[in-house]
Design a protein around this motif. Sequence first.
Motif, mmCIF file in Angstrom:
data_model
loop_
_atom_site.group_PDB
_atom_site.id
_atom_site.type_symbol
_atom_site.label_atom_id
_atom_site.label_comp_id
_atom_site.label_asym_id
_atom_site.label_seq_id
_atom_site.Cartn_x
_atom_site.Cartn_y
_atom_site.Cartn_z
ATOM 1 N N SER A 72 -6.949 11.573 -4.081
ATOM 2 C CA SER A 72 -7.130 10.233 -4.644
ATOM 3 C C SER A 72 -6.809 9.154 -3.613
ATOM 4 C CB SER A 72 -6.238 10.046 -5.877
ATOM 5 O OG SER A 72 -6.599 10.945 -6.901
ATOM 6 N N SER A 121 -9.637 9.010 -1.207
ATOM 7 C CA SER A 121 -10.804 8.396 -1.863
ATOM 8 C C SER A 121 -10.684 6.882 -1.868
ATOM 9 C CB SER A 121 -10.936 8.912 -3.300
ATOM 10 O OG SER A 121 -11.129 10.310 -3.327
ATOM 11 N N LEU A 122 -9.506 6.385 -2.249
ATOM 12 C CA LEU A 122 -9.298 4.935 -2.282
ATOM 13 C C LEU A 122 -9.314 4.349 -0.868
ATOM 14 C CD1 LEU A 122 -6.540 4.672 -5.035
ATOM 15 C CD2 LEU A 122 -8.902 3.876 -5.191
ATOM 16 N N SER A 123 -8.771 5.088 0.097
ATOM 17 C CA SER A 123 -8.795 4.625 1.489
ATOM 18 C C SER A 123 -10.225 4.539 2.013
ATOM 19 C CB SER A 123 -7.969 5.562 2.372
ATOM 20 O OG SER A 123 -6.607 5.544 2.002
ATOM 21 N N TRP A 130 0.373 4.074 -2.753
ATOM 22 C CA TRP A 130 0.042 5.465 -2.396
ATOM 23 C C TRP A 130 1.123 6.417 -2.888
ATOM 24 C CZ3 TRP A 130 -4.297 3.867 -2.209
ATOM 25 C CH2 TRP A 130 -4.960 3.243 -1.181
ATOM 26 N N SER A 165 0.820 -1.211 0.000
ATOM 27 C CA SER A 165 0.000 0.000 0.000
ATOM 28 C C SER A 165 0.855 1.262 0.000
ATOM 29 C CB SER A 165 -0.949 0.007 1.211
ATOM 30 O OG SER A 165 -0.228 -0.115 2.424
#
Length: 462
Positions: A435, A438-440, A405, A401
């Motif tokens: 972004s 948002s993904l988290s 990221w 991750s």
Amino acid sequence: MNNIKLLIILSVSICFAITTMDTAMIAIALPTIGKEINFHSLSIEWLINSYILTIAAFGLISGKLSDIYNPKNIIIFGLIILMLASLGCFSSLNYFELIIFRAIQGFASVLLVAPSIKLLSEIFNRKELSKVMGITSGLGALGLIIAPFLSGKIIDYLGWRYIFLVNIPLSIIALICLLKTQNKYTPKKVTIDALGFVYLSIFLFSFVLIIMEPHLYSWMPVVFYSVIFALFASLIFFIAREKNAEYPILEFKIFKNSKFVIANIISVLVQAQSMSAIFWIMYMQIFLHFNPDTTGYLIMPLYILIASCGFLSGFIIHRKKAFIPLLSASVIIFLGYFISLILLPLKNYLSLLPMIIGTGISLPIFLNALRFIAIESTNKDNVGLAIGVLGNVRQISGAISLAIWGSILSSYSTSKNITYTIDGKSEGFYYGFYSIISLSTLICFFILSLSLMLYIFNKEKS
């Protein structure tokens, strides 16, 4: 609670505190270390990477060892190795020596966590265990609160080398506590499959290395292909070895329990979500223009909540079992990220506060609840292995991750031709950060869904 149990709690809490303090103190010292030892840009990050790689390579085996041998003795050995490695870091003459001793520190740390939890499961019964895990994780998390201030003062007045010596008095106290205790332990008539261990370690090391160094091909193609070959060859040899081994390193039967499998998936997602916290700090300094001292104070609510909720989580899990707290934590973290995502266009610190609070409350609950589920989902002889697997998948998830990221943030800056400076607001950095959040938030939704599934599944079973 007798004196032996109190000494065990204290020693395990210190072990947890050492592991939490280490990374936090190194992160603050990195710029100073880089200037003094003349690190080049690729070497400085290896102070952290070498630590993570050894944890990934040896994390699972430490759990297996604690199932076979007395976990107290493994912890003692880990503390001795840690002190020697810390002295090595203190006296390192160049960055190569420092990286090697940091890797040894990583090896020592894996001998502290899984064996500590195994030791707690041996000393305390299942009714006491959840409360004790909460107490030890809460005390251990105090290291997160102490580390930023302590490391800053040590670097300012003594120099960066002395931050490594902090481990030594703490380790000595833990050693004294452990040596004063006796735990009933029946040796098991099994052995470690040394060759299987070598194959597994090479596979995990190669896998995490490829993830952490995505540009390895462009820098050193020969090394890249060698690592790829080692990755697949070690995996094939490991699987073949495990099928015929009398005492396999990884007993696949533990994965037959669906609760254990789902707990590991949730652990992977929780770690992926929590790694975004690194970019909160970057956002505060690069985009919101807070200086490092101010950023340290602004991030402090996260550490305080982690420590305080670490204590509370044990008592909550003791009363409500693990599944209701796990579901509650999933709701809290999802709401925290969702609200921050909505507020993020305000471009101020308050927009970060919901996910800071949500993470601070939920993270220790996740940690203790998932550990408790892992322990409950396996027999007593495989508790160490189960905790080792849970920790290993979390470390690998963190490496993956963090790489993802970082790539997202880098791609936005590159596409908008914006450099990482704090002289002006970087819109590219903002869109990259948005972004990531948002993904988290999406990951938090998956955590919530899986926690709900686990809760329903457990309710139907009971």
